[in-house]
Design a protein around this motif. Structure first.
Motif, mmCIF file in Angstrom:
data_model
loop_
_atom_site.group_PDB
_atom_site.id
_atom_site.type_symbol
_atom_site.label_atom_id
_atom_site.label_comp_id
_atom_site.label_asym_id
_atom_site.label_seq_id
_atom_site.Cartn_x
_atom_site.Cartn_y
_atom_site.Cartn_z
ATOM 1 N N TYR A 30 0.841 -1.210 0.000
ATOM 2 C CA TYR A 30 0.000 0.000 0.000
ATOM 3 C C TYR A 30 0.870 1.252 0.000
ATOM 4 C CZ TYR A 30 -2.925 3.610 2.249
ATOM 5 O OH TYR A 30 -3.567 4.779 2.583
ATOM 6 N N PHE B 72 -5.540 2.963 4.723
ATOM 7 C CA PHE B 72 -5.344 1.544 4.412
ATOM 8 C C PHE B 72 -6.565 0.717 4.783
ATOM 9 C CE2 PHE B 72 -4.177 -2.684 5.992
ATOM 10 C CZ PHE B 72 -3.585 -3.238 4.855
ATOM 11 N N ARG C 50 -8.436 -2.076 2.192
ATOM 12 C CA ARG C 50 -7.613 -3.263 2.413
ATOM 13 C C ARG C 50 -7.867 -4.341 1.352
ATOM 14 N NH1 ARG C 50 -6.926 -8.184 3.981
ATOM 15 N NH2 ARG C 50 -5.217 -8.777 5.393
ATOM 16 N N VAL D 52 -6.231 -3.408 -1.803
ATOM 17 C CA VAL D 52 -4.779 -3.574 -1.702
ATOM 18 C C VAL D 52 -4.404 -5.032 -1.941
ATOM 19 C CG1 VAL D 52 -2.785 -3.409 -0.173
ATOM 20 C CG2 VAL D 52 -4.521 -1.617 -0.127
#
Length: 269
Positions: free
Chosen positions: A125, A232, A236, A239
């Motif tokens: 990330y 983040f 998630r 990612v």
């Protein structure tokens, strides 16, 4: 063995090859001995057949449906072995490409199932903020080439060329874009090109070749502005998907390069 008249017909050969091409990847597992007259559908193979059905229909098969799918598998296996006996896999460009695709799948299969750690995802990330930003803008120059070899050759001397833009082949694409969003890039150059920009570092050097649905490009990525990157925790799953896609692509290329290095290739002029 003398083949019946119908088995010698080109149309029959074509139909058999078509069945092989479009069903082999879905149903078959390991290698097969075309000389064998024994077909064993073990529990593992039955589970794979049921899984393909479930992924297609979004439900598990009934007993009758599973029996029908197993019979279809046996039919395809018989036709596949007979096609091998007749040598229908030789000199067929479509079969050749399918086998190459299977090698690609084998090279990346582990990355499709591995579960990355939280630390791995956070590192990914941090290293690829542009992949998760809501409004990434790119400023770049690009040169287009019809084939990869041409782009690779140009990359060796593009930095020293008096006019780099004279090296690219002609196409109806802008040689330069200024502050263009990723969506605009995808609309103009194709989604593949826009996604491949994530692997480039901004700077004044030419990089590539970068693939697109239109061919191959050398790219000088001057600016990549990814100012609006969500936390983040909010992205998630995105990612993980991006990490997996990038990892699969990298492992395919690494596996191919290992194989490529073991070959001596001569291109006669």
């Amino acid at each position: 063995m003398t083949l019946p008249n119908w088995a010698r017909e080109p149309l029959v050969h074509f139909l058999v090859a078509g069945i092989v091409i479009f069903t082999l990847l879905a149903w078959r597992g390991g290698d097969v001995d075309p000389a064998s007259r024994t077909i064993e559908v073990d529990r593992e193979q039955q589970a794979q057949i049921a899984l393909v059905f479930e992924r297609t229909m979004n439900r598990a098969p009934t007993d009758a449906e599973l029996d029908a799918q197993i019979e279809a598998y046996v039919r395809d296996e018989i036709l596949y072995r007979e096609a091998l006996r007749l040598g229908l896999d030789q000199g067929d460009a479509v079969v050749r490409r399918r086998m190459a695709q299977k090698m690609d799948i084998l090279a990346s299969s582990q990355a499709e199932t591995v579960q990355p750690s939280e630390e791995t995802l956070r590192v990914h990330y941090d290293a690829n903020p542009q992949a998760f930003a809501s409004d990434v803008r790119y400023t770049l120059d690009q040169l287009w080439f019809e084939d990869r070899k041409g782009a690779e050759r140009a990359l060796t001397y593009v930095e020293t060329a008096d006019d780099a833009f004279q090296l690219g082949q002609r196409i109806s694409l802008p040689p330069s874009v200024d502050a263009m969003t990723s969506k605009e890039l995808a609309d103009r150059f194709g989604m593949q090109f826009a996604q491949n920009l994530d692997g480039l570092e901004p700077g004044e050097n030419w990089q590539g070749p970068v693939g697109s649905g239109l061919g191959w490009h050398l790219v000088r990525l001057k600016v990549r502005d990814a100012s609006k990157v969500p936390p983040f925790e909010n992205v998630r799953s995105d990612v993980e998907d991006h990490w997996r896609t990038q990892t699969i692509a990298r492992r395919k290329e690494e596996a191919f390069q290992l194989l490529r290095d073991s070959y001596k290739v001569t291109v006669k002029k």
